[in-house]
Write an enzyme that holds these catalytic residues in place. Structure first.
Site, PDB file in Angstrom:
ATOM      1  CB  ILE A  89      -0.982   0.018   1.207  1.00  0.00           C
ATOM      2  CG1 ILE A  89      -0.264  -0.271   2.520  1.00  0.00           C
ATOM      3  CG2 ILE A  89      -2.103  -0.977   0.985  1.00  0.00           C
ATOM      4  CD1 ILE A  89      -1.195  -0.213   3.727  1.00  0.00           C
ATOM      5  CG  ASP A 205       2.899  13.008  -7.172  1.00  0.00           C
ATOM      6  OD1 ASP A 205       3.124  12.226  -6.228  1.00  0.00           O
ATOM      7  OD2 ASP A 205       3.359  12.844  -8.304  1.00  0.00           O
TER       8      ASP A 205
HETATM    9  N1  HPA Z   1       7.224   8.993  -8.992  1.00  0.00           N
HETATM   10  C1  HPA Z   1       7.637   7.880  -8.387  1.00  0.00           C
HETATM   11  N2  HPA Z   1       7.109   7.447  -7.268  1.00  0.00           N
HETATM   12  C2  HPA Z   1       6.097   8.163  -6.726  1.00  0.00           C
HETATM   13  C3  HPA Z   1       5.627   9.312  -7.316  1.00  0.00           C
HETATM   14  C4  HPA Z   1       6.212   9.751  -8.509  1.00  0.00           C
HETATM   15  O1  HPA Z   1       5.824  10.770  -9.093  1.00  0.00           O
HETATM   16  N3  HPA Z   1       4.623   9.800  -6.529  1.00  0.00           N
HETATM   17  C5  HPA Z   1       4.499   8.943  -5.494  1.00  0.00           C
HETATM   18  N4  HPA Z   1       5.388   7.958  -5.604  1.00  0.00           N
END
Ligand code: HPA
Length: 235
Positions: A89, A205
């Protein structure tokens, strides 16, 4: 009780292990969701706990970041401690329009730019896939809870900061939903050992829009995903 270089269990480990990247997340889950939780590991501060969730034994242990870290813990959990079901997770960055912050992404398969698969010395390219049984179950659970989820291909990248500015777009063009850094290694390790594995993520994100979540918001979204994953221990 057996012990390895990275796990020295002070309590039993359950057949189902949830693996957040951050060991403090493992502690949070144990403290807030598990009954009778006992800490089983503290080697390298990679905290692990075992308790019960709705009557089913379940363990939760940090995986660390990246394919090498999760894969070595997964290998030891499966081969030495006889764990049957590992569920990562975590968070991911969305790579497609229409995949929004806080949505849940379920990794049907995981591409990678890692050399991890080379060890299997296969005469071709291996496609790491998640357990279909777990995918089906978690998808149904998400629907019943009104959680927006996406099932498809993801990228487990060895680089968080990639020097090639075309990197993301090239994977996006192949329909990759999101990027994270662990699942391909988990899937291959589980496949070779005949264990079940699944990666479930909250979108933290968007690589497409540049949108990011705040730590407080991430916590709420994380809770939803965690409840889905915990329910898988009982299926
Ligand atoms: N890149 C790699 N791993 C991640 C990212 C990402 O943008 N966001 C959350 N884990």
């Amino acid at each position: 009780m057996k012990s390895t270089a990275h796990i020295d269990p002070q309590a039993p480990i359950a057949p189902t292990v949830l693996m957040p990247g951050d060991p403090l997340r493992a502690k949070f889950i144990a403290e807030n969701y598990l009954e009778d939780a006992k800490q089983f590991n503290s080697v390298r501060n990679m905290l692990g706990f075992t308790g019960t969730y709705q009557g089913t034994p379940v363990s939760v242990m940090g995986s660390g970041m990246g394919i090498p870290s999760i894969s070595l813990y997964a290998w030891e959990l499966i081969h030495v401690f006889d764990c049957k079901r590992l569920i990562r997770i975590g968070t991911c960055g969305a790579l497609q329009e229409g995949i929004n912050l806080y949505d849940v992404v379920i990794a049907q398969a995981a591409c990678s730019n890692s050399a991890f698969m080379d060890q299997y010395n296969l005469p071709g390219t291996y496609a790491p896939i998640g357990s279909y049984r777990l995918i089906e179950a978690v998808r149904e659970l998400a629907k019943s809870k009104g959680v927006t989820s996406h099932v498809g291909n993801i990228l487990s990248s060895d680089t968080f900061y990639n020097a090639d500015p075309t990197f993301n777009d090239r994977w996006k063009k192949m329909g990759i939903m999101a990027i994270e850094m662990e699942t391909a290694g988990l899937y291959a390790t589980a496949a070779e050992a005949g264990a079940e594995a699944l990666g479930i993520f909250t979108v933290s994100d968007s690589i497409v829009t540049g949108a990011v979540t705040t730590p407080a918001e991430r916590q709420t979204a994380f809770t939803q995903m965690m409840e889905l994953a915990l329910s898988l221990a009982g299926i």
